[in-house]
Motif scaffolding. Structure first.
Motif, PDB file in Angstrom:
ATOM      1  N   GLN A   8      14.439 -19.924 -29.944  1.00 43.29           N
ATOM      2  CA  GLN A   8      14.284 -18.981 -31.053  1.00 43.29           C
ATOM      3  C   GLN A   8      15.187 -19.435 -32.193  1.00 43.29           C
ATOM      4  O   GLN A   8      16.413 -19.431 -32.070  1.00 43.29           O
ATOM      5  N   GLU A   9      14.565 -19.804 -33.310  1.00 47.98           N
ATOM      6  CA  GLU A   9      15.337 -20.306 -34.446  1.00 47.98           C
ATOM      7  C   GLU A   9      15.775 -19.185 -35.395  1.00 47.98           C
ATOM      8  O   GLU A   9      16.853 -19.236 -35.972  1.00 47.98           O
ATOM      9  N   PHE A  10      14.910 -18.170 -35.558  1.00 48.14           N
ATOM     10  CA  PHE A  10      15.192 -17.060 -36.467  1.00 48.14           C
ATOM     11  C   PHE A  10      14.964 -15.737 -35.740  1.00 48.14           C
ATOM     12  O   PHE A  10      14.140 -15.644 -34.834  1.00 48.14           O
ATOM     13  N   TRP A  11      15.705 -14.705 -36.175  1.00 51.44           N
ATOM     14  CA  TRP A  11      15.493 -13.371 -35.619  1.00 51.44           C
ATOM     15  C   TRP A  11      14.123 -12.882 -36.062  1.00 51.44           C
ATOM     16  O   TRP A  11      13.762 -13.012 -37.237  1.00 51.44           O
ATOM     17  N   THR A  12      13.350 -12.323 -35.143  1.00 47.80           N
ATOM     18  CA  THR A  12      12.027 -11.799 -35.481  1.00 47.80           C
ATOM     19  C   THR A  12      12.059 -10.285 -35.676  1.00 47.80           C
ATOM     20  O   THR A  12      11.096  -9.704 -36.160  1.00 47.80           O
ATOM     21  N   GLU A  67      18.885 -16.674 -39.472  1.00 48.35           N
ATOM     22  CA  GLU A  67      19.046 -17.657 -38.413  1.00 48.35           C
ATOM     23  C   GLU A  67      19.614 -16.988 -37.158  1.00 48.35           C
ATOM     24  O   GLU A  67      20.600 -16.268 -37.208  1.00 48.35           O
ATOM     25  N   GLY A 121      17.726 -22.015 -27.134  1.00 49.95           N
ATOM     26  CA  GLY A 121      17.154 -22.966 -28.088  1.00 49.95           C
ATOM     27  C   GLY A 121      15.669 -22.784 -28.343  1.00 49.95           C
ATOM     28  O   GLY A 121      15.022 -23.666 -28.916  1.00 49.95           O
ATOM     29  N   ALA A 147      17.890 -17.513 -28.669  1.00 52.67           N
ATOM     30  CA  ALA A 147      18.744 -18.318 -29.560  1.00 52.67           C
ATOM     31  C   ALA A 147      19.663 -19.218 -28.742  1.00 52.67           C
ATOM     32  O   ALA A 147      19.860 -20.387 -29.069  1.00 52.67           O
ATOM     33  N   ASN A 200      21.576 -17.448 -33.974  1.00 50.51           N
ATOM     34  CA  ASN A 200      22.494 -18.456 -33.452  1.00 50.51           C
ATOM     35  C   ASN A 200      23.352 -17.982 -32.285  1.00 50.51           C
ATOM     36  O   ASN A 200      24.261 -18.676 -31.863  1.00 50.51           O
TER      37      ASN A 200
END
Length: 179
Positions: free
Chosen positions: A161-165, A122, A159, A156, A124
């Protein structure tokens, strides 16, 4: 002591040399006078000088990071407030906004080799590298390296980007601020 024939006796010496792989060994020479000068001795000395310089640079970085770690929260906030307007994301924001945002950052120190964020976790927060280098990895492939003054994770905070790519790994000791 003089020998018969007038020559001076010189006891054999042990001379340290290294092979092409830098492995040290020793051998007994006939006498100090007959010992040829070896270029490999210079190589060992040069390697020692390089290692000493690298050690001094590492110690200097450790001292710098330790000084940063000793700063109070108010001093850290003040430093961030001075540097924040130089980040493109904050370049056109007002002074009151910068002052408030600088209070929201938290300070983090990471050892070399530490993974700050892994792909799939995640996302954050946003990180701002203050001291050190962080490598961005796509799988096992090193994509690029971030240095002092660069950021990652803006998506992040915004808002989007929900997860690190990608994975972010410290190449050196790193002092970073998180928002």
């Amino acid at each position: 002591k003089a020998r018969a024939g007038g020559s001076v006796f010189r006891p054999p010496r042990i001379v340290a040399i290294s092979d092409d792989d830098g492995v040290a060994s020793s051998r007994r020479t006939e006498s100090a006078a007959s010992t040829p000068r070896r270029s490999k001795r210079v190589t060992v000395k040069d390697d020692l000088s390089k290692a000493t310089r690298r050690l001094q640079q590492t110690i200097s970085k450790v001292v710098q990071i330790n000084r940063l770690n000793l700063l109070t929260r108010k001093q850290t906030s003040s430093l961030i407030e001075q540097d924040l307007p130089h980040l493109p994301m904050f370049a056109r924001t007002s002074a009151p906004f910068i002052a408030k945002a600088s209070e929201m950052f938290s300070s983090h120190s990471f050892k070399a080799g530490t993974v700050i964020a892994s792909a799939g976790e995640e996302a954050n927060c946003m990180y701002w590298v203050h001291v050190g280098k962080v490598t961005i990895l796509h799988g096992d492939v090193e994509a690029t390296t971030l240095a002092a003054g660069q950021t990652f994770g803006e998506g992040a905070v915004l808002g989007v980007q929900e997860f690190w790519t990608t994975t972010f790994r410290c190449e050196t000791m790193v002092k970073a601020y998180a928002l």
